[in-house]
Design an enzyme around this catalytic site. Structure first.
Site, PDB file in Angstrom:
ATOM      1  N   ASP A  85      40.341  34.760  43.370  1.00 40.07           N
ATOM      2  CA  ASP A  85      40.792  35.971  43.906  1.00 40.07           C
ATOM      3  C   ASP A  85      42.266  36.060  43.852  1.00 40.07           C
ATOM      4  O   ASP A  85      42.985  35.439  43.194  1.00 40.07           O
ATOM      5  CB  ASP A  85      40.108  36.258  45.226  1.00 40.07           C
ATOM      6  CG  ASP A  85      39.968  37.756  45.744  1.00 40.07           C
ATOM      7  OD1 ASP A  85      41.043  38.628  45.955  1.00 40.07           O
ATOM      8  OD2 ASP A  85      38.860  37.966  46.012  1.00 40.07           O
ATOM      9  N   HIS A 307      42.941  41.064  49.925  1.00 33.38           N
ATOM     10  CA  HIS A 307      41.835  41.114  49.249  1.00 33.38           C
ATOM     11  C   HIS A 307      41.076  39.744  49.570  1.00 33.38           C
ATOM     12  O   HIS A 307      39.760  39.707  49.972  1.00 33.38           O
ATOM     13  CB  HIS A 307      41.830  41.485  48.042  1.00 33.38           C
ATOM     14  CG  HIS A 307      40.603  41.692  47.217  1.00 33.38           C
ATOM     15  ND1 HIS A 307      40.019  41.203  46.563  1.00 33.38           N
ATOM     16  CD2 HIS A 307      39.937  42.992  47.112  1.00 33.38           C
ATOM     17  CE1 HIS A 307      38.672  41.363  45.918  1.00 33.38           C
ATOM     18  NE2 HIS A 307      38.955  42.631  46.231  1.00 33.38           N
ATOM     19  N   SER A 476      33.614  44.610  45.824  1.00 31.23           N
ATOM     20  CA  SER A 476      34.343  43.105  46.214  1.00 31.23           C
ATOM     21  C   SER A 476      33.816  42.699  47.614  1.00 31.23           C
ATOM     22  O   SER A 476      33.964  41.419  47.432  1.00 31.23           O
ATOM     23  CB  SER A 476      35.906  43.335  46.324  1.00 31.23           C
ATOM     24  OG  SER A 476      36.339  43.357  44.880  1.00 31.23           O
TER      25      SER A 476
END
Length: 551
Positions: A85, A307, A476
């Site tokens: 990521d 994220h 995601s």
């Protein structure tokens, strides 16, 4: 990167406030004293852990029920899960204890103690950093990089003027050019819309705040507005319902999200679609050399870990510290591998990230990213095959452009170039909370053959950098739900192979036949037509299946 551009803004319709707000009087007609009330925490912020049968039809994946009825008192074993990521906040209180620790590496001595090619890789590795400690944050889109390379070779030429051996590359140039120009046009229009929407809503919100005589337009205030004016009460209740529906606590949060969307759109123009932008010298590698492994640095957090931190929390936030949230997996070790920038990831980095994770003991890899061009696809597929040989399961997000992947592949694709289905990968679409027309998240990609299964990916509450928590939406978020389920199964049933984990997860998915809006349209379609399983993953059913004798 495979998450929507401020995805929840689509649900808001941008200028959702009534026109009356913009002209609200500066002197409130009939209000009580200004009031500030903290927005209440939702009764079940982690709705995705709930069970549709026991929890009022909420379309969760039955995590709480599985632990209470099937797994209570059973012993779990450690499972290493790699998160490829943008980075993970390694200081977060809900993640610190569950982070992977390289047992063969001595902290900060500048040496490659375990001789794996990476010095001081205590928590993982960063393929987006340079030896001097600098890091890439923004990157160009793959279309941009391809066009920047191909345009000098083919601009102004006809196909017949190109040598036969180069015509396939010429055709790629034309395809990329068309895609790039469409994205530039879309970006210009979106930037204009975002600017107008933000200005209108900021003005309207300020007008209402002044009219009500309050400091903050949160759900508590808007539910029972301090006014007897019927128009203001109607407007307040309308915004309250919008906030509840979309998961925001206040208008301040909405405006912050809109401002973020505006900034992301500006960044797309400045970096993602900029033909001259190339941050790769920061890394100092040879970008076209897919065999190169010796680059990067040890900084697994990077400049923007939002994220990856959110993804990590969904999978395995600490279940024993009695604070924050509950990760899905009980005994996980999260390995951080930073390879995904704000923009499109590079195939070389993805391939190396997969190999690093496999070589350092990962049993499951979460891959919440994707793009639509893959110039070094063979290198990625070679790494995926390597992971399969080592028994490692890959979980990949389907993407957020409401595309039918049966018609348009997103990479890493669920099939090899040969057409063979990748045996150790699960591709995941995103579902929402309620079993109604909105069950398939509006942004989610889908595909009857190319998407395996759906999982909750709308308004998912998880860890954020700086010790915070909040909602994000995207496939995601759906992928780590499946990764968490896979890790839970592997923890309680360690004998299961990657192939068996995949079979159990897909076979135990809860079929759903609700008529839903096909993502990106108003067309109603059977939810079961959006993926090969036709269902949503379910831990309770998966544990039941895992308990049965292995065929």
């Amino acid at each position: 990167m495979a998450y929507p551009l401020s995805a929840r803004l689509r649900l808001l319709g941008f200028s959702f406030l009534l026109p009356a707000l913009a002209s609200a009087q500066s002197t409130p007609p009939s209000v009580s004293a200004p009031t500030t009330v903290a927005a209440p925490v939702p009764a079940a912020p982690q709705w995705y852990l709930l069970d549709a049968e026991q929890d009022g039809g909420v379309m969760g994946v039955s995590v709480t029920r599985a632990y209470q009825e099937l797994l209570q008192g059973k012993a779990s074993t450690p499972v290493v899960v790699a998160v490829i990521d943008a980075g993970i906040d390694t200081t977060h209180a809900d993640l610190r204890r569950v982070l992977w620790r390289n047992p063969r590496e001595i902290v900060s001595n500048g040496q490659d103690d375990d001789q794996n090619g990476y010095a001081d890789d205590v928590r993982g590795w960063n393929y987006l950093g340079g030896a001097d400690g600098r890091n890439i944050n923004q990157e160009a889109l793959e279309e941009t990089r391809l066009l920047a390379r191909l345009q000098p070779l083919y601009k102004g030429k006809t196909r017949t003027a190109v040598p036969t051996a180069k015509r396939a590359e010429y055709d790629l140039y034309l395809k990329v050019k068309k895609s790039y120009e469409a994205k530039v046009k879309e970006n210009v229009e979106q930037l204009q819309n975002y600017r107008q929407a933000y200005a209108e809503n900021a003005q309207g919100a300020e007008g209402l705040r002044v009219a009500l005589g309050v400091a903050r337009l949160d759900t508590a205030t808007l539910r029972t507005p301090p006014t007897q004016d019927p128009e203001l009460r109607q407007v307040s209740r309308g915004i309250y319902q919008m906030l509840v529906q979309t998961g925001f606590a206040s208008m301040d949060d909405v405006l912050m999200e809109m401002k973020k969307g505006l900034q992301e759109t500006q960044d797309q123009q400045e970096y993602g679609l900029n033909l001259q932008f190339n941050p790769r010298p920061i890394v100092g590698d040879q970008p076209d050399n897919v065999k190169q492994r010796d680059y990067g640095n040890r900084d697994v957090t990077g400049p923007d870990a939002l994220h990856g931190t959110h993804v990590a929390g969904i999978i395995g936030a600490d279940r024993e510290n009695r604070e924050g949230i509950l990760g899905i997996a009980p005994n996980v070790q999260l390995m951080a591998v930073r390879a995904i920038p704000d923009g499109d990831e590079r195939d070389k980095d993805v391939a190396n990230a997969i190999r690093y994770a496999v070589d350092n003991g990962a049993q499951i890899i979460n891959m919440s990213f994707g793009k639509y061009y893959s110039p070094q696809r063979p290198a990625v597929e070679e790494a995926i095959r390597y992971a399969d040989q080592k028994g490692v399961l890959l979980i990949h997000s389907a993407g957020n452009e409401n595309n039918d992947l049966d018609k348009t592949l997103q990479y890493p694709a669920p099939v090899f170039q040969s057409g063979q289905r990748i045996p150790n990968m699960i591709t995941v679409g995103a579902s929402a909370r309620l079993n109604d027309e909105s069950l398939a998240a509006d942004f989610s990609n889908f595909g009857k053959t190319q998407v395996d299964v759906f999982a909750p990916g709308h308004q998912i509450y998880s860890t954020l950098p700086g010790g915070k928590y909040g909602n994000l939406s995207g496939t995601s978020m759906a992928a780590p739900v499946v990764t968490g389920i896979a890790a839970t199964l592997k923890s309680y049933f360690p004998q299961l192979t990657a192939a068996q984990l995949k079979r159990i997860i897909l076979a135990s998915a809860q079929p759903v036949h609700t008529k839903v809006r096909q993502p990106g349209s108003t067309k109603l379609i059977d939810f079961a037509e959006l993926s090969s399983t036709g269902g949503i993953v379910n831990l309770y059913r998966a544990v039941q299946l895992a308990q049965q004798p292995t065929p």
